[in-house]
Every structure is written in C-alpha cells, then in structure tokens.
Scaffold this motif. Sequence first.
Motif, short mmCIF file in Angstrom:
data_model
loop_
_atom_site.label_atom_id
_atom_site.label_comp_id
_atom_site.label_asym_id
_atom_site.label_seq_id
_atom_site.Cartn_x
_atom_site.Cartn_y
_atom_site.Cartn_z
N LYS A 74 0.81 -1.22 0.00
CA LYS A 74 0.00 0.00 0.00
C LYS A 74 0.85 1.27 0.00
O LYS A 74 0.34 2.36 0.26
CB LYS A 74 -0.98 -0.02 1.18
CG LYS A 74 -2.00 -1.13 1.00
CD LYS A 74 -3.02 -1.19 2.10
CE LYS A 74 -4.00 -2.35 1.84
NZ LYS A 74 -3.35 -3.68 1.89
N GLY A 75 2.12 1.13 -0.31
CA GLY A 75 2.98 2.30 -0.47
C GLY A 75 3.48 2.87 0.85
O GLY A 75 4.05 3.95 0.88
N ARG A 83 2.36 -3.32 -6.02
CA ARG A 83 1.40 -2.44 -5.36
C ARG A 83 -0.04 -2.94 -5.41
O ARG A 83 -0.42 -3.63 -6.37
CB ARG A 83 1.44 -1.05 -6.04
CG ARG A 83 2.57 -0.17 -5.53
CD ARG A 83 2.72 1.04 -6.40
NE ARG A 83 3.43 0.73 -7.63
CZ ARG A 83 3.67 1.61 -8.61
NH1 ARG A 83 3.23 2.85 -8.50
NH2 ARG A 83 4.33 1.24 -9.69
N ASP A 140 -3.63 -2.56 -6.36
CA ASP A 140 -4.05 -1.84 -7.56
C ASP A 140 -5.56 -2.02 -7.77
O ASP A 140 -6.05 -3.14 -7.94
CB ASP A 140 -3.25 -2.40 -8.75
CG ASP A 140 -3.52 -1.67 -10.04
OD1 ASP A 140 -4.43 -0.80 -10.06
OD2 ASP A 140 -2.84 -1.98 -11.03
N SER A 193 -0.43 -0.49 -12.10
CA SER A 193 0.80 -0.45 -11.30
C SER A 193 1.22 -1.86 -10.88
O SER A 193 2.42 -2.18 -10.87
CB SER A 193 0.60 0.44 -10.07
OG SER A 193 -0.51 0.00 -9.32
N ASP A 232 4.77 -3.42 -11.80
CA ASP A 232 5.67 -3.85 -10.72
C ASP A 232 6.09 -5.31 -10.92
O ASP A 232 7.27 -5.66 -10.76
CB ASP A 232 4.97 -3.75 -9.35
CG ASP A 232 4.75 -2.30 -8.91
OD1 ASP A 232 5.36 -1.40 -9.51
OD2 ASP A 232 3.95 -2.09 -7.98
#
Length: 249
Positions: free
Chosen positions: A189-190, A212, A214, A235, A239
């Motif tokens: 989740k960054g 990530r 997405d 993303s 990734d």
Amino acid sequence: MTKIVAMAGKGGVGKTTIGAFLIRYFIEEMHNGPVLAVDLDPNSNLNELLGVNIKTTIGEARELMKKDVPQGITKDIWLEYKINEAIVESRGFDLLVMGRSEGPGCYCAVNSLAKNIIDTLKTNYPYVVVDNEAGMEHINRLVTQDIDELFVISDATPRGIETAGRIMSLVKELRLNIKRTHTIINRFKGKEEDTLRHIAADNRLTISGLVREDEIILKADQHRETIFSIPKTSSALSDAYTIFRTVIE
Ligand SMILES: Nc1ncnc2c1ncn2[C@@H]1O[C@H](COP(=O)(O)OP(=O)(O)OP(=O)(O)O)[C@@H](O)[C@H]1O
Ligand SMILES: [Mg+2]
C-alpha cells in the motif's frame, strides 16, 4: 531448456494473479513459444484469469480410468489420450488443470501423475508456470518437481511475511529441487516499506520486489476480466514485470 516456475504462499495473497502475470509476461516479452500453465490447485481459478474453459482435469481422467477404460486399449494409452484431451490450447499458452481426485485420502497418486505429465510435456514448451494450492501443507506437492524459480508470495502484513518465512524454511528443510527462490510482497500500500523489509530480514527473507495494491486488478476481478485485459498502466502489472525482468535468469 525448459524453465519451470512455481508459485507458493498462504491463502489469498495473490499466487494465481502473479502466476497469470508471469504467463502473460512470458508470452509478451519473451516470444520463445507457448507457455504451459499448470494449475495444481483443486479449487482452481487460473483458467478464469486466463479466459479459457476447462474440459476435463487430471483428477477426473484418473477417476474415469478406474471404471471407464474401453476394451481393447491399455490404461496407459487411454490415460494419455485423456490427458491430451485435458490440455486446453489458447493463444500463446496451453493450460492443464490437476483438479480434484474423488474420495478421501491424499493426493499422492494425482501428484505423482502430475509430475510424470509435466516431465513428459515440458519438452514441448520453453516455460512452465505452476500455480499451487495455498499453505504449507501443499508445498509437498512441489516435492517431486524440478523447479528453476520458486516465487513465495506474501501480503504486506507482518503476519503474512512471517508465514512466507516459514514456507521458505520448509522449502529448504525439505531440500526441494529448487534452483532459486524469490519473495514478493503483494498488495503493497505504499507505506512502511522499510519496516516490511526489516520484518522480512528477521524472518530470513530478502524481498525481491513489491507489487502495489491496484484498484484495476480488484475491478478486473470483480468483472471477471482476464489477465490479458489488464492495461499496461496497471501499477501491479508493471511492478510484477519489473520483478520478473530482474530476477528470472
Ligand atoms: N496487487 C493487487 N492489487 C489488488 N488486488 C489484488 C492484487 N493481487 C491480487 N489481488 C486480488 O486478491 C485476491 C486474491 O488473489 P489470488 O486469487 O491471486 O490469490 P491466491 O493466493 O491465488 O488465492 P488462493 O490461495 O485462494 O489460491 C483476488 O481478488 C485478486 O484480484
Ligand atoms: Mg490461487
């Protein structure tokens, strides 16, 4: 030489999604010929992500073999015929589904049958991607396979990473015939990447990459879209491709 790649990890972490990304990656980026996708999960859904219908499974073929072999042919020849029937051919890949073996007891017979089939079929393909059932207890399904790359998928939680660590230890303990292992944190989740990497290190894992979380993947899943309809702007897809490019030899 055929490259055999397998997915492992606890339930719902994204094994099938990342396995399907990998199948698409081999088709799109490697152009070496068709990929053999093998679904070893009895509750399989890899075919849905790949957008193909299953006609029959290895498990079903084996059950039929017990009662339905026509007169005049040997069981082996009949089984070979049924297995060929079970291979779904599509654009860029073929799919073989293990399915369920009826009745109680272990999957040993179907597992060793799967092993023999993969060994026979693999010569026809540059890549074999094996999606596996969730959890530690099914790692033994990979015991007999010669695997070049094993991806252990985890979610982005401390508990998930601990489970991935246990799976990796088990793989080492069982001395499976696996050349290289990679750990992917999915649905990242960054946030708190450093913390996740520390937890991984405490569990003797090196993170090969993070995929990530997405919205595009979630929506595609809800609408039952295939992996091939995911745009390159996703993303998660990009990734995953970056990780594949980096780690797959
Ligand atoms: N990066 C991501 N972003 C958003 N959703 C994701 C991502 N990866 C997977 N998912 C979603 O998470 C769910 C579980 O994924 P998937 O079926 O691939 O997991 P699995 O490990 O194969 O599960 P099982 O153990 O049941 O076989 C699906 O709804 C999928 O669309
Ligand atoms: Mg799955």
